[in-house]
Each structure stands twice: as structure tokens, then as C-alpha cells.
Scaffold this active site. Structure first.
Site, mmCIF file in Angstrom:
data_model
loop_
_atom_site.group_PDB
_atom_site.id
_atom_site.type_symbol
_atom_site.label_atom_id
_atom_site.label_comp_id
_atom_site.label_asym_id
_atom_site.label_seq_id
_atom_site.Cartn_x
_atom_site.Cartn_y
_atom_site.Cartn_z
ATOM 1 N N THR A 141 0.654 -1.268 -0.092
ATOM 2 C CA THR A 141 0.038 0.024 0.131
ATOM 3 C C THR A 141 0.741 1.341 0.067
ATOM 4 O O THR A 141 0.339 2.292 0.254
ATOM 5 C CB THR A 141 -0.939 0.191 1.379
ATOM 6 O OG1 THR A 141 -0.367 0.175 2.438
ATOM 7 C CG2 THR A 141 -1.941 -1.055 1.216
ATOM 8 N N LYS A 192 -0.228 9.258 5.813
ATOM 9 C CA LYS A 192 -1.009 9.093 6.959
ATOM 10 C C LYS A 192 -0.381 9.217 8.176
ATOM 11 O O LYS A 192 -0.793 10.005 9.200
ATOM 12 C CB LYS A 192 -1.945 7.833 6.997
ATOM 13 C CG LYS A 192 -3.204 8.002 5.987
ATOM 14 C CD LYS A 192 -4.143 9.089 5.923
ATOM 15 C CE LYS A 192 -5.292 8.969 4.916
ATOM 16 N NZ LYS A 192 -6.284 10.167 4.959
ATOM 17 N N PRO A 218 2.796 4.450 -1.234
ATOM 18 C CA PRO A 218 3.402 5.117 -0.129
ATOM 19 C C PRO A 218 2.081 5.903 0.603
ATOM 20 O O PRO A 218 2.266 6.707 1.762
ATOM 21 C CB PRO A 218 3.918 6.297 -0.930
ATOM 22 C CG PRO A 218 3.399 6.606 -1.965
ATOM 23 C CD PRO A 218 2.792 5.435 -2.118
ATOM 24 N N TYR A 219 0.815 5.236 0.578
ATOM 25 C CA TYR A 219 -0.244 5.920 1.457
ATOM 26 C C TYR A 219 -0.092 5.954 2.892
ATOM 27 O O TYR A 219 -0.374 7.067 3.494
ATOM 28 C CB TYR A 219 -1.606 5.229 0.885
ATOM 29 C CG TYR A 219 -2.825 5.334 1.615
ATOM 30 C CD1 TYR A 219 -3.585 6.319 1.176
ATOM 31 C CD2 TYR A 219 -3.358 4.583 2.598
ATOM 32 C CE1 TYR A 219 -4.789 6.604 1.913
ATOM 33 C CE2 TYR A 219 -4.579 4.778 3.262
ATOM 34 C CZ TYR A 219 -5.180 5.819 2.968
ATOM 35 O OH TYR A 219 -6.475 6.095 3.504
ATOM 36 N N PRO A 220 0.318 4.823 3.333
ATOM 37 C CA PRO A 220 0.654 4.893 4.873
ATOM 38 C C PRO A 220 1.677 5.977 5.391
ATOM 39 O O PRO A 220 1.624 6.352 6.430
ATOM 40 C CB PRO A 220 1.176 3.425 5.266
ATOM 41 C CG PRO A 220 1.133 2.748 4.157
ATOM 42 C CD PRO A 220 0.721 3.360 2.784
#
Ligand SMILES: NC(=O)c1ccc[n+]([C@@H]2O[C@H](COP(=O)([O-])OP(=O)(O)OC[C@H]3O[C@@H](n4cnc5c(N)ncnc54)[C@H](O)[C@@H]3O)[C@@H](O)[C@H]2O)c1
Length: 258
Positions: free
Chosen positions: A153, A160, A155-157
């Protein structure tokens, strides 16, 4: 306890559907006046028209939160239409998921421009007025991706995690100015974004069942369940809650394994 958000003039991003729309609807029911932002102009117009029909005080502007100038102008329009903004919900966000070494530079930029800088663009546009007046409250819709990692997933995390860092930083910077800044971390919520995620698998129904099975309660959240927590965090019922994060994930992130 009706009208828990009476007197709140709330700028809400990504409000045309999903969690942002649920937050908008519940906030209106609790007496808030709202100004809605979404980059999907047609959907935003239709949403705002429906809410106005119901008698709500609603302003709106189609804008991309990654565009700092457009957001600054939208905050000015909001002040003119519903009064100076004393609450912000940074909800708009996008999934950018990749195997790290396969990630294109433009996808890295898109992920951070929307999920992190977009929220900052809104914060810096509303904060001066909050500081100059009676204070305010900011709620950043983060994710359990702000402190846990699902492989592939990237670089979404990262964005966040950084959004959570910004929440803590701004919460500390402006606490003495009567501005509270908090984050809400949903786990899986049944919105179009999650349906699209399931659809990216060859067998979407199987992907959905696998997701539900991960959860201790064998289900995921509804958008309304996230919105109800947001009411509490924006209201004056938790005046000393600042620079922190509330997780709403049915227990998923504390489950070691089943
Ligand atoms: N759905 C979930 O399972 C889940 C879980 C944890 C966190 N979140 C977070 O909650 C927030 C909302 O997610 P959702 O599932 O409701 O999404 P969604 O895709 O259903 O709706 C998002 C809305 O934001 C708008 N938007 C997207 N990028 C924008 C931009 N750059 N400028 C303006 N508007 C923009 C879209 O047009 C859309 O109307 C996101 O920040 C997401 O990361 C969602």
C-alpha cells in the site's frame, strides 16, 4: 442531546460522498453550518442542492485541496457565505498503493500533494482567523494506516503517518490559542474507495469476504459510525482533547491474530 454542533461553521473537504458526506449529514443534523469542498464538481453540486432542499445552511466550492490558492479563495468564500470558519474537517484523501520499487514519481507526488499537503493547505487557510477570534477545532481524517502497515500500500501509509505527525505538531503549536487539532483513524469503512479497492482484485467478492474476516466483529464500519465520532471530536464536549488520535476500527488494529 440535539444541536451538539450549534454555532460551528465547518469547512469539510471531500464532502460529496463517502465519509465526508456522512460527516456533513450528521453535522447538519446537529446544528452545524457547513461549507463543502470536493473536486468532483457535478457530484458536489448535486449533494449541496439536496442538503439545501432539506433546509440546511450549506455553501460549497469545487476545488482540489492540493491547490493552495483555490483553497485560500474557498475559505474566503466560506466566511462570506456562512461566517468565519471555526471548525475544519480534513477528510479528502486518495488511495495510492504500489509495491515500493514500482512506484512512479508522479504517484509519490500525487499521494503527498493530496493526503498531506492538501490538509496543510486547509489548515493554513483557516488557522489565522481561528487564532485571531475565539479559537477553533481541526479534525484530520487519518487512518489505521497512520500507525500500521499493509504490504503493497506504499506510499499511502507514509502520508497518513505524516498527517498524524502534523496533527500533533499543530495541536501543540496552537493549544495556547484555543485551537484543538486531533485525528480520527478509521479502519475499513464501506465507501466507494473500498469498493474500488475490492474491484481491483480478480475476484472482488472474495476480496470483500477476506476483508470482513480480518475483523473481530466480522464486519467493517459504516460511514455514519465514523461521522458520529467526528461529532464528539468537533463539539465542545471534549475541550481538553488535543493533539491526539481516536481509532475507530472495531478492534482490528489491536488484534494479534485469530
Ligand atoms: N474508506 C475507508 O475505508 C477509509 C479508511 C480509513 C481512512 N479513510 C480516509 O477517509 C477519507 C475519506 O475516504 P472515503 O472512503 O470516504 O473516500 P471516497 O473516495 O469515498 O470519497 C472521497 C471524496 O473526496 C474527494 N476528493 C478526493 N481527492 C480530492 C482532492 N484532491 N480535492 C478535493 N476533493 C477530493 C473525492 O472526489 C470524493 O468525493 C480519506 O482521507 C481516506 O483516506 C478511509
Amino acid at each position: 442531546m440535539p444541536n451538539r454542533l450549534s454555532g460551528k461553521r465547518v469547512f469539510i473537504t471531500g464532502a460529496a460522498q463517502g465519509i465526508g458526506l456522512a460527516i456533513t449529514e450528521v453535522f447538519i443534523a446537529e446544528g452545524a453550518h457547513v461549507f463543502l469542498i470536493d473536486r468532483d464538481e457535478a457530484l458536489l453540486e448535486a449533494t449541496a442542492a439536496k442538503l439545501k432542499e432539506g433546509g440546511a445552511v450549506v455553501g460549497y466550492q469545487a476545488a482540489d485541496i492540493a491547490d493552495a490558492v483555490a483553497i485560500g479563495e474557498a475559505v474566503g468564500k466560506a466566511a462570506a457565505e456562512i461566517g468565519s470558519i471555526n471548525a475544519l474537517v480534513n477528510n479528502a484523501g486518495v488511495n495510492v498503493f504500489a509495491e515500493p520499487l514500482q512506484l512512479a514519481d508522479e504517484d509519490w507526488d500525487r499521494c503527498f500533494d493530496i493526503n498531506l499537503k492538501g490538509a496543510w493547505n486547509c489548515c493554513r487557510s483557516v488557522l489565522p482567523d481561528m487564532i485571531a477570534r475565539d479559537g477553533g477545532v481541526i479534525l484530520n481524517i487519518a487512518s489505521t494506516h497512520a500507525f500500521t502497515i499493509i504490504p503493497h500500500t506504499f506510499p499511502y501509509p507514509l502520508a497518513k503517518h505524516a498527517l498524524l505527525g502534523m496533527t500533533k505538531s499543530l495541536g501543540i503549536e496552537y493549544a495556547a490559542k484555543n485551537v484543538r487539532v486531533n485525528a480520527l483513524a478509521p479502519g475499513y469503512v464501506e465507501t466507494q474507495k473500498v469498493i474500488d479497492y475490492w474491484s481491483s482484485f480478480s475476484d472482488p467478492e472474495k476480496a470483500k469476504i477476506e476483508t470482513l474476516k480480518l475483523h473481530p466483529g466480522r464486519r467493517i464500519a459504516t460511514p455514519r459510525e465514523i461521522a458520529l465520532a467526528a461529532v464528539f471530536m468537533i463539539s465542545d464536549e471534549c475541550p481538553f482533547m488535543n493533539a491526539t488520535c481516536l481509532t475507530i476500527d472495531g478492534g482490528l488494529s489491536v488484534l494479534q491474530h485469530q
